[in-house]
Scaffold this active site. Sequence first.
Site, PDB file in Angstrom:
ATOM      1  N   GLU A 113      20.770 -18.524  30.652  1.00 38.89           N
ATOM      2  CA  GLU A 113      20.354 -17.314  29.944  1.00 38.89           C
ATOM      3  C   GLU A 113      19.422 -16.456  30.785  1.00 38.89           C
ATOM      4  O   GLU A 113      18.746 -16.963  31.676  1.00 38.89           O
ATOM      5  CB  GLU A 113      19.703 -17.688  28.609  1.00 38.89           C
ATOM      6  N   LYS A 115      16.281 -14.633  32.132  1.00 36.42           N
ATOM      7  CA  LYS A 115      14.852 -14.913  32.028  1.00 36.42           C
ATOM      8  C   LYS A 115      14.157 -13.570  31.823  1.00 36.42           C
ATOM      9  O   LYS A 115      14.010 -12.763  32.749  1.00 36.42           O
ATOM     10  CB  LYS A 115      14.351 -15.581  33.310  1.00 36.42           C
ATOM     11  N   ASP A 117      11.534 -10.776  31.376  1.00 32.68           N
ATOM     12  CA  ASP A 117      10.222 -10.612  31.993  1.00 32.68           C
ATOM     13  C   ASP A 117       9.239  -9.985  31.010  1.00 32.68           C
ATOM     14  O   ASP A 117       8.956  -8.796  31.044  1.00 32.68           O
ATOM     15  CB  ASP A 117      10.373  -9.750  33.251  1.00 32.68           C
ATOM     16  N   TYR A 226      14.342 -17.875  21.964  1.00 32.65           N
ATOM     17  CA  TYR A 226      15.086 -18.782  22.841  1.00 32.65           C
ATOM     18  C   TYR A 226      14.800 -20.264  22.669  1.00 32.65           C
ATOM     19  O   TYR A 226      15.337 -21.079  23.409  1.00 32.65           O
ATOM     20  CB  TYR A 226      14.951 -18.387  24.308  1.00 32.65           C
ATOM     21  N   LYS A 314      15.122 -17.699  40.265  1.00 37.63           N
ATOM     22  CA  LYS A 314      14.463 -16.395  40.423  1.00 37.63           C
ATOM     23  C   LYS A 314      15.293 -15.508  41.347  1.00 37.63           C
ATOM     24  O   LYS A 314      15.688 -15.948  42.425  1.00 37.63           O
ATOM     25  CB  LYS A 314      13.070 -16.593  41.039  1.00 37.63           C
ATOM     26  N   CYS A 408     -12.979   6.418  60.824  1.00 37.24           N
ATOM     27  CA  CYS A 408     -12.671   6.350  59.397  1.00 37.24           C
ATOM     28  C   CYS A 408     -12.218   7.744  58.936  1.00 37.24           C
ATOM     29  O   CYS A 408     -12.916   8.728  59.195  1.00 37.24           O
ATOM     30  CB  CYS A 408     -13.915   5.913  58.626  1.00 37.24           C
ATOM     31  N   CYS A 411     -15.264   9.031  56.317  1.00 36.09           N
ATOM     32  CA  CYS A 411     -16.635   9.339  56.719  1.00 36.09           C
ATOM     33  C   CYS A 411     -16.755   9.633  58.206  1.00 36.09           C
ATOM     34  O   CYS A 411     -17.818  10.039  58.674  1.00 36.09           O
ATOM     35  CB  CYS A 411     -17.578   8.206  56.316  1.00 36.09           C
ATOM     36  N   CYS A 426     -13.920   0.180  58.473  1.00 41.21           N
ATOM     37  CA  CYS A 426     -15.025   1.125  58.540  1.00 41.21           C
ATOM     38  C   CYS A 426     -16.274   0.345  58.143  1.00 41.21           C
ATOM     39  O   CYS A 426     -16.301  -0.271  57.085  1.00 41.21           O
ATOM     40  CB  CYS A 426     -14.789   2.280  57.561  1.00 41.21           C
ATOM     41  N   CYS A 431     -20.144   4.848  53.324  1.00 44.16           N
ATOM     42  CA  CYS A 431     -18.864   5.572  53.335  1.00 44.16           C
ATOM     43  C   CYS A 431     -18.415   5.878  51.905  1.00 44.16           C
ATOM     44  O   CYS A 431     -18.310   4.983  51.060  1.00 44.16           O
ATOM     45  CB  CYS A 431     -17.805   4.749  54.051  1.00 44.16           C
TER      46      CYS A 431
HETATM   47  S1  IVH Z   1      12.564 -21.396  27.826  1.00 44.10           S
HETATM   48  C1  IVH Z   1       9.666 -25.010  28.929  1.00 44.10           C
HETATM   49  N1  IVH Z   1      13.995 -19.272  28.056  1.00 44.10           N
HETATM   50  O1  IVH Z   1       9.611 -17.921  31.284  1.00 44.10           O
HETATM   51  C2  IVH Z   1       9.778 -23.569  28.990  1.00 44.10           C
HETATM   52  N2  IVH Z   1      11.747 -19.161  28.813  1.00 44.10           N
HETATM   53  O2  IVH Z   1       8.381 -19.315  33.525  1.00 44.10           O
HETATM   54  C3  IVH Z   1      10.669 -23.107  27.900  1.00 44.10           C
HETATM   55  N3  IVH Z   1      11.085 -16.974  29.666  1.00 44.10           N
HETATM   56  O3  IVH Z   1       6.782 -19.082  29.583  1.00 44.10           O
HETATM   57  C4  IVH Z   1      10.873 -21.678  28.016  1.00 44.10           C
HETATM   58  N4  IVH Z   1      13.012 -15.967  29.316  1.00 44.10           N
HETATM   59  O4  IVH Z   1       7.805 -16.879  28.828  1.00 44.10           O
HETATM   60  C5  IVH Z   1      12.797 -19.805  28.271  1.00 44.10           C
HETATM   61  N5  IVH Z   1      15.397 -17.438  28.163  1.00 44.10           N
HETATM   62  C6  IVH Z   1      14.212 -17.980  28.367  1.00 44.10           C
HETATM   63  C7  IVH Z   1      13.141 -17.251  28.920  1.00 44.10           C
HETATM   64  C8  IVH Z   1      11.925 -17.882  29.134  1.00 44.10           C
HETATM   65  C9  IVH Z   1      11.777 -15.823  29.758  1.00 44.10           C
HETATM   66  C10 IVH Z   1       9.699 -17.160  30.120  1.00 44.10           C
HETATM   67  C11 IVH Z   1       8.785 -17.827  29.138  1.00 44.10           C
HETATM   68  C12 IVH Z   1       8.139 -18.957  29.883  1.00 44.10           C
HETATM   69  C13 IVH Z   1       8.353 -18.546  31.297  1.00 44.10           C
HETATM   70  C14 IVH Z   1       8.356 -19.730  32.208  1.00 44.10           C
END
Ligand code: IVH
Length: 670
Positions: A113, A115, A117, A226, A314, A408, A411, A426, A431
Amino acid sequence: MAGDVKKRIEQLRREIRRHDHLYYVLSQPEITDQQYDELFSQLKALEAQHPDLVTPDSPTQRVSGRPLEGFATVRHAVPMLSMDNTYNADELRAFDERVRKQLDTADYSYVVEPKIDGLAISLRYEDGRLVTAATRGDGEVGDDVTANVRTIKSVPLSLIDGARVPSVLEVRGEAYMPTRSFAALNEARAESGEPPFANPRNAAAGSLKLLDARITATRNLAFFAYATGAVSQPLAGDHFQTLERFKELGLPVNPHIERAGDIDEVIDTCLSWSERRTRLDYQIDGMVVKINRFDQRDILGATGRAPRWCISYKFPAERAQTVVESIAVQVGKSGILTPVANLKPVQLSGTTVKRASLHNFDEMQRLDVRTGDTVLIEKAGEIIPQVVEVKKDLRPKGAQTFPIPKKCPICGSHVTKDEAGVYVRCRNPQCQGQLKERLRYFAGRDQMDIERLGTSLIEQLVDGGLVKSFADLYRLQKEDLVALERMADKSAQNVLDGIEASRTRPLWRFLAALGIPHVGSQSGQVLAEHFGSLEALLGASQEQLEAIDQIGPVMAESIHTYLHSTGSRAVIDDLLAVGVQPQVESRRRRSGALEGKTVVVTGALENFTRQQAEQAIRQAAGKASGSVSKKTSFVLAGKDPGSKLDKARALGVDVIDEKQFMDMLLNEGK
Ligand code: IVH
């Protein structure tokens, strides 16, 4: 008659919830905004006439009226763990090898799935009603952000009736800010002179940490569920089915979650999203790979902070190509001169980038960046974008190198190169370039957090000779400010109020704000917690500083040198003299409810797997043991406990049930 009104109100609420779900969760609206507004105002009018019929889960009650004083804390019944990362296919394969070895079978599958942000949030539903929402915090204790999370329209205040809702259901997921809302927010902030957020994650976190939920409500946050936390009854036996059940309950689940039969499929999916992700209207920084079956997750367990049944992949940082229009030199708060490339504006990870750091002159020469060059820029995490590559084949004829400055640019004093280092500095303590940067940092969000003291105001204050030191900020009078360009009486007052409010910031902010080399908000907190007062810290020897966990020798020396130099002590004394009073926050207890206790878990629990219960014991400072002895403090017994219970009885060891256990953990959070 009264019954009719009640019925009508309930009917309207059901309708509105259904349309909220269609719009915010399924993105399939059935009615126009106008029709929706009509329903909403009908409900509002009826509730206004019958205030006794207003319930907390009514769609009209998302936004609370009054700001909070501060956030209460919530102890997570099941800790919120973090995740290990991988960065390439080989590391994913290595993860799969470990899984196969430990499960001792090839019969397992994955769910992959996006991740998201944003930031992790735990929602607690009791009898289908949202009762608490908490941030992850340190994984054990988070902030109670219920009022703010209630304003997120895709978070249902009540789960869909008739879908067999367990009495306790903790839903974990990610709160995030869609890229478009993020861009709009930053634009608005730029217009009103507020600093922009570095990325959507910071913006989401900042929005959820506001004490006034009415502002959070304007930030357009969203949510994807999730995982489950504590549950009175599991929703299903595996992850994929759990997500399906989430959907039935009306919870938003990311639509791009897929099953994968083996690691090859996992890798294909992960790599393909690296390209596709830019098409989403929210940011993802990778993919999460999870073992599907819960019984297999239990076998795999967890190491320290992260489970062994999941891993994140990542993505490599996003890159963009653009042209260097000019190269300029900036002076940092400690006098370091940094070359900066002014770029032809380009979109990257949801923001328009106009400048990129070249780090230092050695790096500039190594990359051989010249004005007019076409370059690739990259944004790594929250750091400002950097130039990573020069397209030499696209270089225009006669492109000039940029000379390393001898003076610099602010100044005009001579600059020197650090011994053994790469930095050009500097060294003029007066400054103004340095002073402006120091003030900007001092007032920054992670330091003294002085609202409305932005870059342009600092420029004016320094250029006008009104501020020559941190303490001078606290000496400013309204007359000084109104004399400045574009500063009305009200704005001047707002600035003064912001400065005034910063007088009593916590000690860690004060320490972070001073600009001691190597000391940021994290180490500020460590120091504040360890010493408890500024006086105690000022009296500390270098050895005492070094003895602190998390303070290395380099930092210890830097702190000691700073605190014992006459100039820096004068800065501190001056701040105290103008009435700045760093506050010491009461320390968060590191001990736990089960400190010194050895606990044995046996039988099937309702809210925890065995692993989770043992984790919770450790988080509460207790010891989880596998066998009962005289040293056992008590046995936590679930259904069908077996021989361990008999042994406990025989040895006279206390036995508690799950409810008592939960109470112990929960009382700790208060
Ligand atoms: S599962 C044991 N699923 O990623 C951790 N986390 O780096 C269970 N995150 O703190 C988390 N998307 O904030 C899970 N599809 C996803 C996610 C997800 C983003 C974040 C979450 C977690 C962090 C860990």
